[in-house]
Design an enzyme around this catalytic site. Structure first.
Site, PDB file in Angstrom:
ATOM      1  N   GLN A 180      33.225 -27.648  15.959  1.00 51.33           N
ATOM      2  CA  GLN A 180      31.820 -27.883  15.624  1.00 51.33           C
ATOM      3  C   GLN A 180      31.111 -28.796  16.625  1.00 51.33           C
ATOM      4  O   GLN A 180      29.890 -28.805  16.690  1.00 51.33           O
ATOM      5  CB  GLN A 180      31.712 -28.533  14.230  1.00 51.33           C
ATOM      6  CG  GLN A 180      32.133 -27.635  13.093  1.00 51.33           C
ATOM      7  CD  GLN A 180      31.174 -26.487  12.860  1.00 51.33           C
ATOM      8  OE1 GLN A 180      30.035 -26.500  13.322  1.00 51.33           O
ATOM      9  NE2 GLN A 180      31.633 -25.467  12.160  1.00 51.33           N
ATOM     10  N   HIS A 182      39.083 -28.729   8.450  1.00 50.10           N
ATOM     11  CA  HIS A 182      38.945 -27.297   8.181  1.00 50.10           C
ATOM     12  C   HIS A 182      40.352 -26.751   7.931  1.00 50.10           C
ATOM     13  O   HIS A 182      41.327 -27.276   8.472  1.00 50.10           O
ATOM     14  CB  HIS A 182      38.335 -26.659   9.431  1.00 50.10           C
ATOM     15  CG  HIS A 182      37.969 -25.215   9.305  1.00 50.10           C
ATOM     16  ND1 HIS A 182      38.886 -24.206   9.467  1.00 50.10           N
ATOM     17  CD2 HIS A 182      36.786 -24.603   9.062  1.00 50.10           C
ATOM     18  CE1 HIS A 182      38.282 -23.036   9.334  1.00 50.10           C
ATOM     19  NE2 HIS A 182      37.005 -23.246   9.081  1.00 50.10           N
ATOM     20  N   LYS A 221      30.917 -20.422  18.329  1.00 55.83           N
ATOM     21  CA  LYS A 221      30.068 -21.479  17.765  1.00 55.83           C
ATOM     22  C   LYS A 221      29.245 -22.168  18.846  1.00 55.83           C
ATOM     23  O   LYS A 221      28.478 -23.072  18.576  1.00 55.83           O
ATOM     24  CB  LYS A 221      30.940 -22.510  17.049  1.00 55.83           C
ATOM     25  CG  LYS A 221      31.598 -21.949  15.777  1.00 55.83           C
ATOM     26  CD  LYS A 221      32.240 -23.047  14.977  1.00 55.83           C
ATOM     27  CE  LYS A 221      33.300 -22.547  14.040  1.00 55.83           C
ATOM     28  NZ  LYS A 221      32.778 -21.975  12.798  1.00 55.83           N
ATOM     29  N   ASP A 265      40.051 -31.232  17.024  1.00 54.07           N
ATOM     30  CA  ASP A 265      39.432 -29.962  16.668  1.00 54.07           C
ATOM     31  C   ASP A 265      37.946 -30.082  16.975  1.00 54.07           C
ATOM     32  O   ASP A 265      37.201 -30.719  16.237  1.00 54.07           O
ATOM     33  CB  ASP A 265      39.677 -29.677  15.178  1.00 54.07           C
ATOM     34  CG  ASP A 265      38.873 -28.482  14.672  1.00 54.07           C
ATOM     35  OD1 ASP A 265      38.151 -27.861  15.490  1.00 54.07           O
ATOM     36  OD2 ASP A 265      38.966 -28.180  13.474  1.00 54.07           O
ATOM     37  N   CYS A 268      35.820 -23.320   4.020  1.00 57.28           N
ATOM     38  CA  CYS A 268      37.201 -23.447   4.507  1.00 57.28           C
ATOM     39  C   CYS A 268      37.635 -24.903   4.557  1.00 57.28           C
ATOM     40  O   CYS A 268      38.383 -25.312   5.457  1.00 57.28           O
ATOM     41  CB  CYS A 268      37.377 -22.811   5.877  1.00 57.28           C
ATOM     42  SG  CYS A 268      37.104 -21.059   5.864  1.00 57.28           S
TER      43      CYS A 268
HETATM   44  C1  LIG Z   1      35.754 -27.826  12.101  1.00 56.80           C
HETATM   45  C2  LIG Z   1      36.246 -26.435  12.325  1.00 56.80           C
HETATM   46  N1  LIG Z   1      37.461 -26.242  12.840  1.00 56.80           N
HETATM   47  C3  LIG Z   1      37.938 -25.020  13.082  1.00 56.80           C
HETATM   48  C4  LIG Z   1      37.220 -23.904  12.786  1.00 56.80           C
HETATM   49  C5  LIG Z   1      37.841 -22.570  13.032  1.00 56.80           C
HETATM   50  O1  LIG Z   1      37.125 -21.828  13.946  1.00 56.80           O
HETATM   51  P1  LIG Z   1      37.530 -20.318  14.202  1.00 56.80           P
HETATM   52  O2  LIG Z   1      37.413 -19.620  12.894  1.00 56.80           O
HETATM   53  O3  LIG Z   1      36.554 -19.853  15.208  1.00 56.80           O
HETATM   54  O4  LIG Z   1      38.928 -20.328  14.702  1.00 56.80           O
HETATM   55  C6  LIG Z   1      35.942 -24.044  12.248  1.00 56.80           C
HETATM   56  C7  LIG Z   1      35.146 -22.849  11.899  1.00 56.80           C
HETATM   57  O5  LIG Z   1      34.426 -22.807  10.932  1.00 56.80           O
HETATM   58  C8  LIG Z   1      35.447 -25.335  12.014  1.00 56.80           C
HETATM   59  O6  LIG Z   1      34.237 -25.519  11.492  1.00 56.80           O
END
Ligand SMILES: Cc1ncc(COP(=O)(O)O)c(C=O)c1O
Lengths: 421, 147
Positions: free
Chosen positions: A218, A137, A241, A215, A379
């Site tokens: 998800q 992401h 999430k 990370d 993203c």
């Molecule tokens: C794999 C992954 N990492 C990081 C994020 C970032 O999350 P946040 O926007 O809540 O910081 C997301 C959000 O879509 C994600 O899907």
């Protein structure tokens, strides 16, 4: 027009969840959009909130809200204990060794930025390398690019196969340069659904003495995570999430590392003693929580974890797996539809394209059928570039989704085809 | 389904499938790229302007049905028009896709995009090509975004 009925009629869902009861916990799901029952399949972007979470936030503001860590009065004590109680719930949820290892942030993005700023500025310099993967992401790409710009380090990217699986030989080859100072990768890809073999990836990095950030934005709502078992140095996720409110994130970090790291931001709550000559920082975790945090939000996250634990992540995973198994062949029956991301180990998410029909148009038409999906690059533009598409449509499932909703999705997609025929 | 037909009119579906003036001008006097950051769609527009008149106009790129059809219809509408009319046409078109106004006669076929007004998230798709034309006239080098 209907889908050809080549597939046998749906047997009763194999999972053991009381879906009706679970759905009853979500007031928002009881609505119609454009005259159709809402089918919410945009859960990877953000998931809806159970009443327990909405109530916990209301009870905080309605009953005992005050600033934390600084009051001598009863409300402040109650708020502090609810806030710190939530920290203990997160610790238990991740099986971390200590609450000092649980830092509250705004979201997963801020958790990653915290590590990039603090750990990064201390440990990563010119000539060093940071390894990430091709399926990250943007929030696990850009903070490292910024760090590289500041420090003169370089970013290395592990490629993945057409199915969406990381190529481990390439990963090891990159690790072997002798210059890698940090590895950061996604546990569960939001763009592909791939569940990465994190344990193996971490072991391979550790064998070379390289620390690892995972990370987990998800993964946490879909599979049980044990940070001590994984042995990762850092693990980041977002409350929104995992059925909690937006505006709260978590960073888990190993205590020894966090202790050695400089603060991320300065301000109130993160100090022991301030004089104009010298400031002593507070102990963990406060050192990394400058300023008044999202108090009610953190308490809401605690309530979300209680709610999820009561169902049990194993039951959640089994139910969602059933939805994926049910959805995949039905989606594949639609001519011209191509699912992107077919890893063997995959979460309940289907990213797809349809021949000659742009994902945006799919999203608009589905919306009019009551079906909410995401259309775009999620993203994760490098993933789109990898497959040579500008965007995909993505249906992502949560514990409250049903086979009937999969049917609604599939029926709406047949309508898309009909409209564009 | 019926209200979706208001958005996805036959003309739009047709222009999406067979976009007009979908090519590169080898030596345009003006060109620019437009990107929709929401979906990452990108289109390029090329203009050949002589004596203040658009002698030729073309576009390239991948986008949704709304942005492709809008670009295609725009090229048809602008070909042969004096440059000084563009701004006025864009304004009128913008009104049509964002407000409940009557579609002015001068817009001709562009009026089929009026259905977009009921889909606020899609307005940017309908105006992407127009933004790119505007950027081309201003000789901007960087891709113009719709927001
Ligand atoms: C794999 C992954 N990492 C990081 C994020 C970032 O999350 P946040 O926007 O809540 O910081 C997301 C959000 O879509 C994600 O899907």
């Amino acid at each position: 027009m209907n889908a050809p009925l080549a597939l046998s009629a749906a047997p009763v869902a194999a999972s053991e969840l009381d879906l009706a009861r679970i759905r009853a916990d979500f007031p928002i799901l009881r609505q119609r959009v454009h005259g159709k029952p809402l089918v919410y399949l945009d859960n990877a972007a953000s998931v809806q909130k159970p009443k327990a979470v909405i109530d916990a936030i209301g009870e905080c503001y309605g009953g005992y809200y005050a600033n934390i860590h600084r009051g001598v009065h009863l409300l402040s004590e109650r708020s502090t204990s609810a806030y710190e109680g939530a920290r203990e719930k997160v610790r238990a949820f991740l099986n971390a060794a200590s609450v000092q290892e649980i830092i509250f942030t705004r979201n997963a993005t801020e958790s990653i930025n915290l590590v990039a700023s603090s750990f990064g500025s201390q440990r990563i310099g010119a000539g060093d390398e940071i390894v990430i993967t091709g399926m990250e992401h943007h929030s696990n790409i850009v903070p490292w690019q910024l760090l590289c710009e500041r420090s003169g380090a370089t970013l290395k990217v592990v490629p993945f196969t057409d199915a969406g699986e990381l190529i481990l030989e390439e990963y090891e080859r990159l690790l072997d340069s002798g210059r890698v100072k940090l590895v950061a990768f996604v546990h569960l890809s939001n763009a592909l659904g791939t569940i990465n073999p994190v344990k193996t990836l971490i072991e391979l990095a550790h064998a070379r003495g390289i620390p690892v950030l995972v990370d987990g934005a998800q993964s946490v709502p879909h599979l049980a995570v044990d940070v001590r078992e994984l042995d990762c140095e850092f693990y980041a996720f977002s409350s929104h999430k995992i059925y909690g409110p937006s505006g709260v994130g978590v960073l888990y970090g190993k205590k020894a590392l966090l202790e050695a790291m400089p603060p991320y931001q300065g301000g109130g709550d993160m100090i022991q003693m301030v004089t104009f000559e010298k400031t002593e920082y507070a102990d963990l975790p406060n050192k990394f929580e400058a300023g008044t945090p999202n108090i009610a939000g953190v308490i809401g996250l605690g309530a979300a974890l209680d709610w999820l634990n009561a169902i049990g992540l194993d039951a959640v995973a089994a139910h969602e797996h059933d939805l994926l198994e049910y959805a995949t062949p039905r989606l594949n029956e639609i001519p011209g539809l191509k699912i992107m991301g077919t890893a063997r180990d995959k979460a309940a998410l289907a990213a797809f394209t349809m021949q000659g029909i742009h994902p945006h148009d799919i999203g608009t038409i589905l919306d009019r059928e009551g079906v909410a999906i995401r259309a775009g690059h999620h993203c994760a533009q490098p993933v789109m570039q990898r497959y040579g598409v500008p965007a995909t449509a993505r249906a992502s499932f949560a514990v409250y989704n049903t086979r009937d909703e999969v049917d609604a999705l599939v029926a709406a997609l047949w309508k898309v085809k009909e409209l564009f025929e | 389904m019926s209200d979706l037909r208001d958005l996805y009119q036959e003309v739009i579906l047709d222009h999406n499938k067979r976009p007009r003036n979908f090519r590169v001008l080898p030596q345009p006097t003006h060109k620019a790229d437009g990107v929709n950051p929401l979906c990452g769609d990108r289109i390029s527009v090329f203009l050949d302007i002589e004596d203040g008149v658009i002698k030729d106009i073309a576009f390239q790129g991948a986008g949704c049905a709304i942005s492709s059809a809008s670009a295609s219809l725009m090229t048809e509408a602008l070909k042969g028009k004096p440059v000084k009319d563009i701004e006025h046409l864009f304004e009128a078109f913008h009104n049509v896709v964002t407000t409940d106004c009557e579609c002015p006669r001068g817009l001709g076929k562009l009026g089929v995009l009026a259905g977009v007004r009921d889909y606020p998230s899609r307005v940017k798709c309908a105006t992407l090509a127009w933004h790119a034309v505007r950027a081309a006239l201003e000789q901007r080098k960087e891709a113009v975004a719709t927001e």
